[in-house]
Each structure stands twice: as C-alpha cells, then as structure tokens.
Design a protein around this motif. Structure first.
Motif, PDB file in Angstrom:
ATOM      1  N   THR A  10       3.821 -44.376 -40.816  1.00 54.49           N
ATOM      2  CA  THR A  10       3.726 -45.835 -40.692  1.00 54.49           C
ATOM      3  C   THR A  10       4.876 -46.568 -41.366  1.00 54.49           C
ATOM      4  OG1 THR A  10       2.312 -45.960 -42.656  1.00 54.49           O
ATOM      5  CG2 THR A  10       1.202 -45.869 -40.515  1.00 54.49           C
ATOM      6  N   VAL A  11       5.713 -45.852 -42.112  1.00 48.95           N
ATOM      7  CA  VAL A  11       6.816 -46.491 -42.829  1.00 48.95           C
ATOM      8  C   VAL A  11       8.123 -45.800 -42.437  1.00 48.95           C
ATOM      9  CG1 VAL A  11       7.801 -47.050 -45.085  1.00 48.95           C
ATOM     10  CG2 VAL A  11       5.312 -47.050 -44.781  1.00 48.95           C
ATOM     11  N   SER A  45       5.550 -46.441 -54.040  1.00 45.23           N
ATOM     12  CA  SER A  45       4.772 -47.237 -54.983  1.00 45.23           C
ATOM     13  C   SER A  45       3.927 -48.256 -54.218  1.00 45.23           C
ATOM     14  CB  SER A  45       5.689 -47.955 -55.974  1.00 45.23           C
ATOM     15  OG  SER A  45       6.375 -49.012 -55.322  1.00 45.23           O
ATOM     16  N   LEU A  46       2.801 -48.630 -54.813  1.00 45.49           N
ATOM     17  CA  LEU A  46       1.956 -49.661 -54.210  1.00 45.49           C
ATOM     18  C   LEU A  46       2.716 -50.978 -54.113  1.00 45.49           C
ATOM     19  CD1 LEU A  46      -1.643 -49.222 -55.659  1.00 45.49           C
ATOM     20  CD2 LEU A  46      -0.951 -49.190 -53.253  1.00 45.49           C
ATOM     21  N   GLU A  47       3.523 -51.270 -55.114  1.00 44.75           N
ATOM     22  CA  GLU A  47       4.300 -52.507 -55.087  1.00 44.75           C
ATOM     23  C   GLU A  47       5.229 -52.531 -53.869  1.00 44.75           C
ATOM     24  OE1 GLU A  47       7.520 -55.021 -57.785  1.00 44.75           O
ATOM     25  OE2 GLU A  47       6.911 -53.027 -58.435  1.00 44.75           O
ATOM     26  N   GLN A  48       5.880 -51.418 -53.605  1.00 44.47           N
ATOM     27  CA  GLN A  48       6.772 -51.352 -52.447  1.00 44.47           C
ATOM     28  C   GLN A  48       5.980 -51.512 -51.152  1.00 44.47           C
ATOM     29  OE1 GLN A  48       9.275 -47.850 -52.287  1.00 44.47           O
ATOM     30  NE2 GLN A  48      10.844 -49.014 -51.242  1.00 44.47           N
ATOM     31  N   TRP A  49       4.813 -50.864 -51.063  1.00 49.07           N
ATOM     32  CA  TRP A  49       3.977 -50.978 -49.871  1.00 49.07           C
ATOM     33  C   TRP A  49       3.558 -52.430 -49.658  1.00 49.07           C
ATOM     34  CZ3 TRP A  49       2.950 -49.538 -45.330  1.00 49.07           C
ATOM     35  CH2 TRP A  49       1.750 -49.871 -44.695  1.00 49.07           C
ATOM     36  N   ARG A  50       3.168 -53.105 -50.730  1.00 44.98           N
ATOM     37  CA  ARG A  50       2.753 -54.509 -50.626  1.00 44.98           C
ATOM     38  C   ARG A  50       3.904 -55.382 -50.135  1.00 44.98           C
ATOM     39  NH1 ARG A  50      -0.102 -53.483 -56.086  1.00 44.98           N
ATOM     40  NH2 ARG A  50      -2.161 -52.842 -55.354  1.00 44.98           N
ATOM     41  N   ASN A  51       5.124 -55.069 -50.549  1.00 45.87           N
ATOM     42  CA  ASN A  51       6.295 -55.828 -50.103  1.00 45.87           C
ATOM     43  C   ASN A  51       6.586 -55.618 -48.612  1.00 45.87           C
ATOM     44  OD1 ASN A  51       6.755 -56.958 -52.632  1.00 45.87           O
ATOM     45  ND2 ASN A  51       8.133 -55.307 -53.260  1.00 45.87           N
ATOM     46  N   LEU A  52       6.094 -54.525 -48.048  1.00 39.97           N
ATOM     47  CA  LEU A  52       6.313 -54.228 -46.626  1.00 39.97           C
ATOM     48  C   LEU A  52       5.253 -54.867 -45.729  1.00 39.97           C
ATOM     49  CD1 LEU A  52       7.275 -50.453 -46.889  1.00 39.97           C
ATOM     50  CD2 LEU A  52       8.819 -52.357 -46.375  1.00 39.97           C
ATOM     51  N   ARG A  53       4.210 -55.422 -46.304  1.00 39.49           N
ATOM     52  CA  ARG A  53       3.099 -55.958 -45.516  1.00 39.49           C
ATOM     53  C   ARG A  53       3.482 -57.123 -44.610  1.00 39.49           C
ATOM     54  NH1 ARG A  53      -2.175 -56.116 -49.423  1.00 39.49           N
ATOM     55  NH2 ARG A  53      -2.671 -53.920 -49.219  1.00 39.49           N
ATOM     56  N   THR A  54       4.438 -57.935 -45.014  1.00 40.55           N
ATOM     57  CA  THR A  54       4.761 -59.148 -44.264  1.00 40.55           C
ATOM     58  C   THR A  54       6.094 -59.047 -43.528  1.00 40.55           C
ATOM     59  OG1 THR A  54       5.743 -60.108 -46.257  1.00 40.55           O
ATOM     60  CG2 THR A  54       3.415 -60.607 -45.818  1.00 40.55           C
ATOM     61  N   ARG A  55       6.582 -57.843 -43.363  1.00 35.78           N
ATOM     62  CA  ARG A  55       7.820 -57.634 -42.604  1.00 35.78           C
ATOM     63  C   ARG A  55       7.779 -56.251 -41.976  1.00 35.78           C
ATOM     64  NH1 ARG A  55      11.690 -54.479 -45.400  1.00 35.78           N
ATOM     65  NH2 ARG A  55      11.260 -54.178 -47.597  1.00 35.78           N
ATOM     66  N   GLU A  56       8.809 -55.929 -41.222  1.00 37.66           N
ATOM     67  CA  GLU A  56       8.883 -54.589 -40.630  1.00 37.66           C
ATOM     68  C   GLU A  56       8.774 -53.550 -41.742  1.00 37.66           C
ATOM     69  OE1 GLU A  56       8.998 -53.542 -37.478  1.00 37.66           O
ATOM     70  OE2 GLU A  56       8.988 -55.569 -36.691  1.00 37.66           O
ATOM     71  N   ALA A  57       7.955 -52.542 -41.528  1.00 39.56           N
ATOM     72  CA  ALA A  57       7.712 -51.522 -42.543  1.00 39.56           C
ATOM     73  C   ALA A  57       8.834 -50.486 -42.554  1.00 39.56           C
ATOM     74  CB  ALA A  57       6.360 -50.862 -42.317  1.00 39.56           C
ATOM     75  N   VAL A  58      10.025 -50.952 -42.943  1.00 40.99           N
ATOM     76  CA  VAL A  58      11.190 -50.089 -43.057  1.00 40.99           C
ATOM     77  C   VAL A  58      11.799 -50.301 -44.439  1.00 40.99           C
ATOM     78  CG1 VAL A  58      13.490 -49.530 -42.176  1.00 40.99           C
ATOM     79  CG2 VAL A  58      11.671 -50.180 -40.584  1.00 40.99           C
ATOM     80  N   ILE A  59      11.961 -49.223 -45.169  1.00 40.25           N
ATOM     81  CA  ILE A  59      12.584 -49.299 -46.481  1.00 40.25           C
ATOM     82  C   ILE A  59      14.085 -49.436 -46.270  1.00 40.25           C
ATOM     83  CG2 ILE A  59      13.009 -48.079 -48.643  1.00 40.25           C
ATOM     84  CD1 ILE A  59      10.236 -46.757 -48.228  1.00 40.25           C
ATOM     85  N   GLU A  60      14.625 -50.537 -46.735  1.00 43.48           N
ATOM     86  CA  GLU A  60      16.044 -50.851 -46.548  1.00 43.48           C
ATOM     87  C   GLU A  60      16.932 -50.059 -47.519  1.00 43.48           C
ATOM     88  OE1 GLU A  60      17.619 -52.642 -44.353  1.00 43.48           O
ATOM     89  OE2 GLU A  60      16.050 -53.817 -43.398  1.00 43.48           O
ATOM     90  N   LEU A  61      18.226 -50.060 -47.242  1.00 49.58           N
ATOM     91  CA  LEU A  61      19.190 -49.322 -48.051  1.00 49.58           C
ATOM     92  C   LEU A  61      19.210 -49.774 -49.507  1.00 49.58           C
ATOM     93  CD1 LEU A  61      22.154 -49.233 -45.512  1.00 49.58           C
ATOM     94  CD2 LEU A  61      20.629 -47.351 -46.111  1.00 49.58           C
ATOM     95  N   ASN A  62      18.967 -51.053 -49.765  1.00 48.93           N
ATOM     96  CA  ASN A  62      19.033 -51.579 -51.128  1.00 48.93           C
ATOM     97  C   ASN A  62      17.690 -51.500 -51.862  1.00 48.93           C
ATOM     98  OD1 ASN A  62      17.746 -53.518 -49.579  1.00 48.93           O
ATOM     99  ND2 ASN A  62      18.678 -55.242 -50.626  1.00 48.93           N
ATOM    100  N   GLU A  63      16.685 -50.886 -51.254  1.00 45.84           N
ATOM    101  CA  GLU A  63      15.363 -50.778 -51.855  1.00 45.84           C
ATOM    102  C   GLU A  63      15.143 -49.373 -52.421  1.00 45.84           C
ATOM    103  OE1 GLU A  63      12.858 -53.997 -49.282  1.00 45.84           O
ATOM    104  OE2 GLU A  63      13.156 -52.036 -48.361  1.00 45.84           O
ATOM    105  N   PRO A  64      14.217 -49.258 -53.387  1.00 49.52           N
ATOM    106  CA  PRO A  64      13.957 -47.940 -53.979  1.00 49.52           C
ATOM    107  C   PRO A  64      13.555 -46.913 -52.931  1.00 49.52           C
ATOM    108  CG  PRO A  64      12.837 -49.668 -55.214  1.00 49.52           C
ATOM    109  CD  PRO A  64      13.386 -50.316 -53.970  1.00 49.52           C
ATOM    110  N   ALA A  65      14.004 -45.702 -53.147  1.00 48.96           N
ATOM    111  CA  ALA A  65      13.652 -44.599 -52.256  1.00 48.96           C
ATOM    112  C   ALA A  65      12.216 -44.171 -52.499  1.00 48.96           C
ATOM    113  CB  ALA A  65      14.584 -43.413 -52.509  1.00 48.96           C
ATOM    114  N   PRO A  66      11.568 -43.580 -51.495  1.00 49.27           N
ATOM    115  CA  PRO A  66      10.234 -43.008 -51.703  1.00 49.27           C
ATOM    116  C   PRO A  66      10.304 -41.905 -52.765  1.00 49.27           C
ATOM    117  CG  PRO A  66      10.807 -43.034 -49.372  1.00 49.27           C
ATOM    118  CD  PRO A  66      12.039 -43.388 -50.130  1.00 49.27           C
ATOM    119  N   PHE A  67       9.147 -41.579 -53.340  1.00 43.87           N
ATOM    120  CA  PHE A  67       9.079 -40.484 -54.304  1.00 43.87           C
ATOM    121  C   PHE A  67       9.123 -39.134 -53.592  1.00 43.87           C
ATOM    122  CE2 PHE A  67       6.301 -43.855 -56.227  1.00 43.87           C
ATOM    123  CZ  PHE A  67       7.211 -44.268 -57.181  1.00 43.87           C
TER     124      PHE A  67
END
Length: 193
Positions: free
Chosen positions: A68-69, A91-113
C-alpha cells in the motif's frame, strides 16, 4: 512495457488507465504489478501479520503495510522510479503523514525500517539486483527477499553504506535486525497460508 512515452513522477501519481491495474514506475515507464501466485500473497500477508503482532508486542510506534506504500528511488539519468514493496515497516508518524496525499515515500523523507519483496518468476532478477541497488541507495537498513522458487530467504543489512547478504534455508531461524527477538523459520514463511 505498457507505455511508449516516459512519465514524470508527477504524471505517474495521477495516471489512470481506467482499470484496477497497479503500476510501478521504472525509469519513467509504467510496469504493471502482477498479483503473482497465491503463495506470493499468502507470504506477504503472513509477514505483514507477524510484523504487526511483533510491533504491538514491542510497543513500538511503527506500522507494517502490505503493498500500500510506494517508495521513490533515485536512479541514474533523468527518469523517475517508484516501487511498491510487498511489505514495508515504517513509523506511525510517517504513515499518518501519508494519509492525506499519495502514499509514496519521497526522496527527502525517512527511509522505511524494513522492506520485503516476495520473488515470483517474472521479478526474480529485479528483486535481487535492481531493487537491492535502489533500496541500498535509499539507505533502507534492512531488505528481505523471500524466494519460494529457491526455497530461501535472503536478508540484506546495510553495513557502512552497502548491503551484505545472509541466506537462510529450511529450518533456519531468519535473523532480522529490525525484529531481533522474532522467532521465524524459512519453512514457516514459505508454508504460509
């Protein structure tokens, strides 16, 4: 490949062909995601459930997500790449930040664990080579390749900026840095229902 023209990342985020087909973006080209065999989905679902239970047991502010991400990857050249791993721990914080936009982790965002890919015949080379490189460049600390075709699990851990691989077979306990207390064998993962 589905498209003959390359898409920008922004075009990819808004692309729709009117079907339910999900796509990864690989160097600007849309690549349809195969559902794989039932075993593929069973393994991904099993690991997602196991990771969620372990996160809860540990009381971590993390979550595990199954297909989903997306994660944007830097590639050489000017065309973008965005993958959708089979399982991802963030992180839950990162997931919450994805709720209101496309669920794609951008280059400038923390990497998944942790990221997991389950191999099917058509993705074997991509999972072992291209994604290994992309996830390493994104500095994802742990990348797991579950390979039912070869009856093994390979865990790539980032050590001084490079992935080092450890293979596990049969009754071996899969050792994960992200979940060091988890007791899970290769057989348990491959026999998931």
């Amino acid at each position: 490949m589905v498209t003959t023209t390359r898409l920008t990342f922004e075009e990819y985020l808004t692309y729709s062909d009117g079907t339910d087909t999900r796509y990864e973006l690989v160097q600007g080209e849309l690549v349809p995601m195969s559902l794989g065999e039932g075993q593929h989905g069973a393994i991904a679902e099993f690991l997602n459930d196991v990771f969620r239970a372990e996160i809860k047991r540990l009381g971590r502010e993390w979550t595990s997500k199954q297909m989903t991400v997306g994660i944007r990857s830097p590639r050489g050249g000017r065309w973008d790449t965005s993958r959708i791993p089979d399982v991802m721990v963030i992180s839950l914080e990162q997931w919450r930040n994805l709720r209101t936009r496309e669920a794609v982790i951008e280059l400038n965002e923390p990497a998944p664990f942790l990221v997991v890919e389950v191999v099917i015949e058509t993705t074997k080379t991509v999972d072992y080579r291209a994604k290994r490189l992309e996830y390493n460049v994104r500095e994802i600390p742990e990348y797991v390749v579950v390979d039912p075709l070869s009856s093994k699990i390979t865990v790539f851990n980032s050590i001084e900026g490079l992935y080092e691989a450890t293979e596990f077979l049969g009754g071996d306990r899969v050792q994960l840095q992200t979940f060091p207390e988890l007791s899970l064998t290769v057989e348990q993962v491959l026999e998931a229902e």
